[in-house]
Design a protein around this motif. Sequence first.
Motif, PDB file in Angstrom:
ATOM      1  N   ASP A 247     -11.096  -1.068  -8.824  1.00 17.96           N
ATOM      2  CA  ASP A 247     -10.810  -1.561  -7.474  1.00 17.96           C
ATOM      3  C   ASP A 247     -11.135  -3.042  -7.291  1.00 17.96           C
ATOM      4  OD1 ASP A 247     -13.559  -1.451  -7.603  1.00 17.96           O
ATOM      5  OD2 ASP A 247     -13.800  -0.062  -5.922  1.00 17.96           O
ATOM      6  N   ASP A 248     -11.182  -3.811  -8.380  1.00 16.72           N
ATOM      7  CA  ASP A 248     -11.573  -5.224  -8.286  1.00 16.72           C
ATOM      8  C   ASP A 248     -10.390  -6.190  -8.308  1.00 16.72           C
ATOM      9  OD1 ASP A 248     -10.830  -4.915 -10.915  1.00 16.72           O
ATOM     10  OD2 ASP A 248     -12.577  -5.950 -11.762  1.00 16.72           O
ATOM     11  N   GLY A 249      -9.161  -5.655  -8.358  1.00 15.28           N
ATOM     12  CA  GLY A 249      -7.993  -6.530  -8.388  1.00 15.28           C
ATOM     13  C   GLY A 249      -7.789  -7.247  -9.700  1.00 15.28           C
TER      14      GLY A 249
ATOM     15  N   LYS B  17       0.850  -1.187   0.000  1.00 14.13           N
ATOM     16  CA  LYS B  17       0.000   0.000   0.000  1.00 14.13           C
ATOM     17  C   LYS B  17       0.888   1.241   0.000  1.00 14.13           C
ATOM     18  CE  LYS B  17      -4.178   1.924   0.866  1.00 14.13           C
ATOM     19  NZ  LYS B  17      -5.491   1.529   0.366  1.00 14.13           N
TER      20      LYS B  17
ATOM     21  N   ARG C  74     -10.707   6.988  -1.548  1.00 16.53           N
ATOM     22  CA  ARG C  74     -11.178   5.777  -2.215  1.00 16.53           C
ATOM     23  C   ARG C  74      -9.963   4.942  -2.561  1.00 16.53           C
ATOM     24  NH1 ARG C  74     -14.864   4.932  -7.718  1.00 16.53           N
ATOM     25  NH2 ARG C  74     -14.672   2.656  -7.746  1.00 16.53           N
ATOM     26  N   GLU C  75      -9.998   3.659  -2.223  1.00 17.83           N
ATOM     27  CA  GLU C  75      -8.907   2.756  -2.567  1.00 17.83           C
ATOM     28  C   GLU C  75      -9.043   2.324  -4.029  1.00 17.83           C
ATOM     29  OE1 GLU C  75      -7.662   0.243   1.347  1.00 17.83           O
ATOM     30  OE2 GLU C  75      -9.613  -0.253   0.471  1.00 17.83           O
ATOM     31  N   VAL C  76      -7.960   2.436  -4.781  1.00 18.58           N
ATOM     32  CA  VAL C  76      -7.992   2.038  -6.188  1.00 18.58           C
ATOM     33  C   VAL C  76      -6.806   1.147  -6.511  1.00 18.58           C
ATOM     34  CG1 VAL C  76      -9.175   4.170  -6.852  1.00 18.58           C
ATOM     35  CG2 VAL C  76      -6.681   4.028  -7.036  1.00 18.58           C
ATOM     36  N   ASP C  77      -6.951   0.373  -7.576  1.00 20.00           N
ATOM     37  CA  ASP C  77      -5.877  -0.475  -8.068  1.00 20.00           C
ATOM     38  C   ASP C  77      -4.905   0.341  -8.918  1.00 20.00           C
ATOM     39  OD1 ASP C  77      -7.347  -2.522  -6.940  1.00 20.00           O
ATOM     40  OD2 ASP C  77      -8.220  -3.183  -8.852  1.00 20.00           O
TER      41      ASP C  77
ATOM     42  N   HIS D  40      -3.498  -4.496  -6.141  1.00 25.95           N
ATOM     43  CA  HIS D  40      -4.879  -4.367  -5.683  1.00 25.95           C
ATOM     44  C   HIS D  40      -5.004  -3.363  -4.532  1.00 25.95           C
ATOM     45  CE1 HIS D  40      -8.978  -5.238  -5.004  1.00 25.95           C
ATOM     46  NE2 HIS D  40      -8.832  -6.083  -3.984  1.00 25.95           N
ATOM     47  N   LYS D  41      -5.846  -2.345  -4.769  1.00 19.55           N
ATOM     48  CA  LYS D  41      -6.140  -1.303  -3.777  1.00 19.55           C
ATOM     49  C   LYS D  41      -4.867  -0.774  -3.124  1.00 19.55           C
ATOM     50  CE  LYS D  41     -10.896  -2.679  -2.771  1.00 19.55           C
ATOM     51  NZ  LYS D  41     -11.900  -3.023  -1.746  1.00 19.55           N
TER      52      LYS D  41
ATOM     53  N   ASN E 148      -7.356  -0.805 -16.540  1.00 21.55           N
ATOM     54  CA  ASN E 148      -7.801  -0.658 -15.156  1.00 21.55           C
ATOM     55  C   ASN E 148      -9.055   0.206 -15.151  1.00 21.55           C
ATOM     56  OD1 ASN E 148      -7.682  -0.876 -12.304  1.00 21.55           O
ATOM     57  ND2 ASN E 148      -6.613   1.089 -12.159  1.00 21.55           N
TER      58      ASN E 148
ATOM     59  N   ASN F  14      -4.596   5.184  -2.163  1.00 24.37           N
ATOM     60  CA  ASN F  14      -5.738   5.980  -1.713  1.00 24.37           C
ATOM     61  C   ASN F  14      -5.813   7.256  -2.552  1.00 24.37           C
ATOM     62  OD1 ASN F  14      -6.769   4.378   0.343  1.00 24.37           O
ATOM     63  ND2 ASN F  14      -5.454   5.267   1.905  1.00 24.37           N
TER      64      ASN F  14
END
Length: 313
Positions: A233-235, A86, A136-139, A306-307, A216, A310
């Motif tokens: 954000d689905d990996g 992260k 928001r968490e994003v890939d 993945h995620k 993405n 931020n």
Amino acid sequence: MYYIVANPHAERGGTMFLLPTLTAHLENAGISYDTYITTGQGDAYKETLNFCQKARSPQGVIGIGGDGTLQEVAAGMVAAFPSADKIPIPLGILPSSTGSDFSSSLEGGKHVAMFNKNVDERCRNLFESLVNKKFREVDIGTANGMAFLNIAHIGLDVQITKNATELKEKYDQKSYLAATYKSISRHKNFELTLETFNEGQHEKTNDKYVLLAVANGQYYGGGMHICPSAKIDDGKLTLCSVRAMNRLKLMMLFPFVLMEKHHLIKDMSFKDCESVKIALPRDIDIMSLDGNIYPCEGEIEFKILHKALNIFV
């Protein structure tokens, strides 16, 4: 402290209206910041990397520009923390280009509405998300380790992107369309080996293609909804492939994309995967990451983090 990386050429210089408006909000709230104005490709990457490695108690990085600027900023953040699952520093986005396609996925497709907002409203929205710590968490996607936020591609798309850059001064917002038809008239199909990996399943194919997009986000080319099923954000990465076509069929491809009817084209397919490997032919030596052209040769491996980031929303 926040570090603002701004591209002064985005939105025909509109960045230089956004920047003082945003910094006025920060100053009035007593929030410290520093600013860097880019001068060319690669600047945003180097400056972001340097900030993330050396800053004490950084609160975030803010990118002002289009997808290309944001790709460099994100790549600099990833490079600063190569072993992190992260990224510990959040990213703020202030789009200042009609080609800000990643923001369309982030904002739920509100591409036109976003640019109808006045300067103060756009800056105030970002400022409030900073103050309220709304994330928001994003890939994040990577291509041979180089990060991108939106869409990577090879083949016809890259040539279109390259030509659009050259034609932008003459055609402005219609440069992508002009470049599309110029590129199609000179395009040749290419053969490559493609490997996809997803949930323990491995598939390998060899075929001739027009283009491959590894997505993405959902939009590219200034609002074309190329991968409607992609999620940030689905990996997963969504692989969009277009098998070999003659030029007549190619002329119909992009109108179908503009009408969002391209799923009806039998030579076009979509596949969700966790990673993609592409063995390149000798005549493919460039790829595009969010509109930025990068050299490539031999093989490209695309992965998803993945995620990992931020984003202030």
